[in-house]
Design an enzyme around this catalytic site. Structure first.
Site, PDB file in Angstrom:
ATOM      1  N   LYS A  30       4.348 103.010 -19.048  1.00 36.29           N
ATOM      2  CA  LYS A  30       5.711 103.530 -19.259  1.00 36.29           C
ATOM      3  C   LYS A  30       5.668 104.722 -20.208  1.00 36.29           C
ATOM      4  O   LYS A  30       6.229 105.781 -19.944  1.00 36.29           O
ATOM      5  CB  LYS A  30       6.591 102.417 -19.843  1.00 36.29           C
ATOM      6  CG  LYS A  30       7.983 102.849 -20.204  1.00 36.29           C
ATOM      7  CD  LYS A  30       8.741 101.742 -20.915  1.00 36.29           C
ATOM      8  CE  LYS A  30       9.335 102.253 -22.196  1.00 36.29           C
ATOM      9  NZ  LYS A  30       9.925 101.235 -23.032  1.00 36.29           N
ATOM     10  N   CYS A  48      32.511  98.742 -14.316  1.00 33.57           N
ATOM     11  CA  CYS A  48      32.825  98.855 -12.887  1.00 33.57           C
ATOM     12  C   CYS A  48      34.187  99.515 -12.683  1.00 33.57           C
ATOM     13  O   CYS A  48      34.433 100.140 -11.663  1.00 33.57           O
ATOM     14  CB  CYS A  48      32.826  97.482 -12.239  1.00 33.57           C
ATOM     15  SG  CYS A  48      31.329  96.566 -12.516  1.00 33.57           S
ATOM     16  N   CYS A  99      33.184 103.126 -12.731  1.00 32.88           N
ATOM     17  CA  CYS A  99      32.002 103.524 -11.962  1.00 32.88           C
ATOM     18  C   CYS A  99      32.375 103.913 -10.525  1.00 32.88           C
ATOM     19  O   CYS A  99      33.116 103.206  -9.850  1.00 32.88           O
ATOM     20  CB  CYS A  99      31.006 102.368 -11.951  1.00 32.88           C
ATOM     21  SG  CYS A  99      29.539 102.736 -11.001  1.00 32.88           S
ATOM     22  N   CYS A 148      26.629 101.233 -16.696  1.00 34.50           N
ATOM     23  CA  CYS A 148      26.254  99.904 -16.196  1.00 34.50           C
ATOM     24  C   CYS A 148      25.319  99.248 -17.213  1.00 34.50           C
ATOM     25  O   CYS A 148      24.130  99.132 -16.997  1.00 34.50           O
ATOM     26  CB  CYS A 148      25.569 100.057 -14.835  1.00 34.50           C
ATOM     27  SG  CYS A 148      25.362  98.484 -13.997  1.00 34.50           S
TER      28      CYS A 148
HETATM   29  S1  SF4 Z   1      29.914  99.050  -9.856  1.00 33.18           S
HETATM   30 FE1  SF4 Z   1      28.780 100.418 -11.217  1.00 33.18          FE
HETATM   31  S2  SF4 Z   1      29.040  99.526 -13.257  1.00 33.18           S
HETATM   32 FE2  SF4 Z   1      29.617  97.950 -11.775  1.00 33.18          FE
HETATM   33  S3  SF4 Z   1      27.745  96.736 -11.489  1.00 33.18           S
HETATM   34 FE3  SF4 Z   1      27.800  98.314  -9.901  1.00 33.18          FE
HETATM   35  S4  SF4 Z   1      26.646 100.048 -10.731  1.00 33.18           S
HETATM   36 FE4  SF4 Z   1      27.145  98.692 -12.423  1.00 33.18          FE
END
Ligand code: SF4
Length: 351
Positions: A240, A319, A322, A312
């Protein structure tokens, strides 16, 4: 509670950095993300068409790439363009440029630290420093190696603070380039251990750093190795870190650097052929999956790490903001693990 207050609380919950500045940056980021979705729809339609072009015409090996990879990844990239994350400000690859700036200020008589709050005021100067490849010398490379050695089990802001203190301490002691192999070799184990006591496993890392400095002095002409095998032979350096060092120090990308955010997100999104928690195995799977897309090997780390630090996060997924949380006329993919309860609460106006 209003939605904006709710968002701010969630930001605090999900915040990996404790400074008010980064909280503020994140808060502003999420507002930008929210507004941008409405304001730039026409623009994003064009970008989504571009995404589709990228996912075609890739040859047979792309059959192992899950269908949702490129649509999701490219949308995450679009979101990342609108947000500044901890990895963008004080991630390990940013530290040598920050130390370079501190050296310049020191030479001009300014001995003050640059707090995380103040970094946004220096972004243009930092960019100029980073873009001048002549600045990437053996001191820059060594400092990158040290900050990555310190980074495991250490928060970004602590790593930055320790690196800055160490560097300033050596500048004050008369080392022209601050933190360097010579300065470490002239420091006792106890003294070094005391100076870095805030980082995780500091005693072990103090030992590693002294041992590594000796090896670099004796076998690598006071520079760091320029290949992954020699790098991972150094104590405390794994793949990494090794891949990030190679990219930042020698502009060489021969593998993907995978951290815990990447492991979590790749599993959540079903991007891997099987559930895999070991970062090194995730690295191998991603390298096989993206064998025809080596242009992504370097960028995928900051794209996903920054997304995992802000939108996230492990302890507070956003969400509600997002772009992957819903399908509409502009979004043609959806995240498989949306927090539906959170969205329901938001829709009901609950906190
Ligand atoms: S919608 Fe976006 S923030 Fe929600 S779990 Fe999925 S990637 Fe993550």
């Amino acid at each position: 509670m209003s939605q904006s207050k709710y968002f701010k609380n969630k930001i605090k919950l999900s915040n990996n950095l404790s400074t008010t500045t980064v909280t503020k940056v994140k808060s502003e980021n999420t507002e930008v993300l929210d507004q941008s979705k409405t304001q730039s729809r026409t623009k994003r339609v064009r970008k989504l068409q571009h995404i589709k072009l990228e996912t075609t015409d890739d040859g047979d090996d792309d059959s192992i790439i899950p269908d949702n990879f490129f649509p999701m990844y490219n949308k995450i990239k679009e979101m990342r363009k609108l947000i500044t994350t901890p990895v963008d400000l004080i991630g390990c690859v940013k530290i040598p440029a920050l130390l370079f700036l501190i050296t310049k200020r020191f030479q001009n008589g300014i001995t003050d630290e640059i707090s995380i709050d103040q970094i946004p005021n220096h972004l243009e100067e930092l960019k100029l420093i980073e873009n001048n490849k002549l600045n990437i010398d053996k001191f820059w490379r060594f400092q990158l190696l040290v900050t990555l050695l310190f980074s495991s089990q250490t928060k970004d802001e602590i790593n930055y603070q320790v690196m800055q203190n160490l560097h300033l301490n050596y500048l004050i002691k008369g080392y022209k380039n601050g933190l360097c192999i010579e300065s470490i070799l002239n420091t006792s184990y106890n003294e070094l251990d005391q100076m870095i006591f805030k980082i995780g496993f500091h005693s072990r890392k103090a030992n590693y750093l002294i041992e590594t400095s000796k090896i670099l002095h004796e076998n690598f002409n006071d520079d760091i190795p320029n290949n992954i095998n020699d790098l991972i032979n150094l104590k405390g350096i794994g793949y990494k870190m090794g891949h990030l060092i190679l990219q930042g120090a020698w502009n060489e990308t021969v593998g993907i650097s995978v951290d815990t955010h990447m492991v979590r997100l790749c599993n959540m999104f079903n991007w891997l052929p099987k559930n895999e928690k070991n970062p090194d195995n995730v690295r191998k799977l991603l390298e096989i999956m993206l064998i025809n897309h080596k242009d992504l090997w370097m960028e995928i780390n900051p794209v996903l790490v920054g997304f995992g630090q802000t939108v996230c996060t492990p302890i507070g997924r956003r969400c509600d903001l997002c772009w992957l949380s819903k399908i509409d006329e502009f979004n043609d993919v959806k995240c498989p693990v949306i927090d539906k309860k959170l969205l329901l609460r938001i829709n009901r106006g609950e906190n």
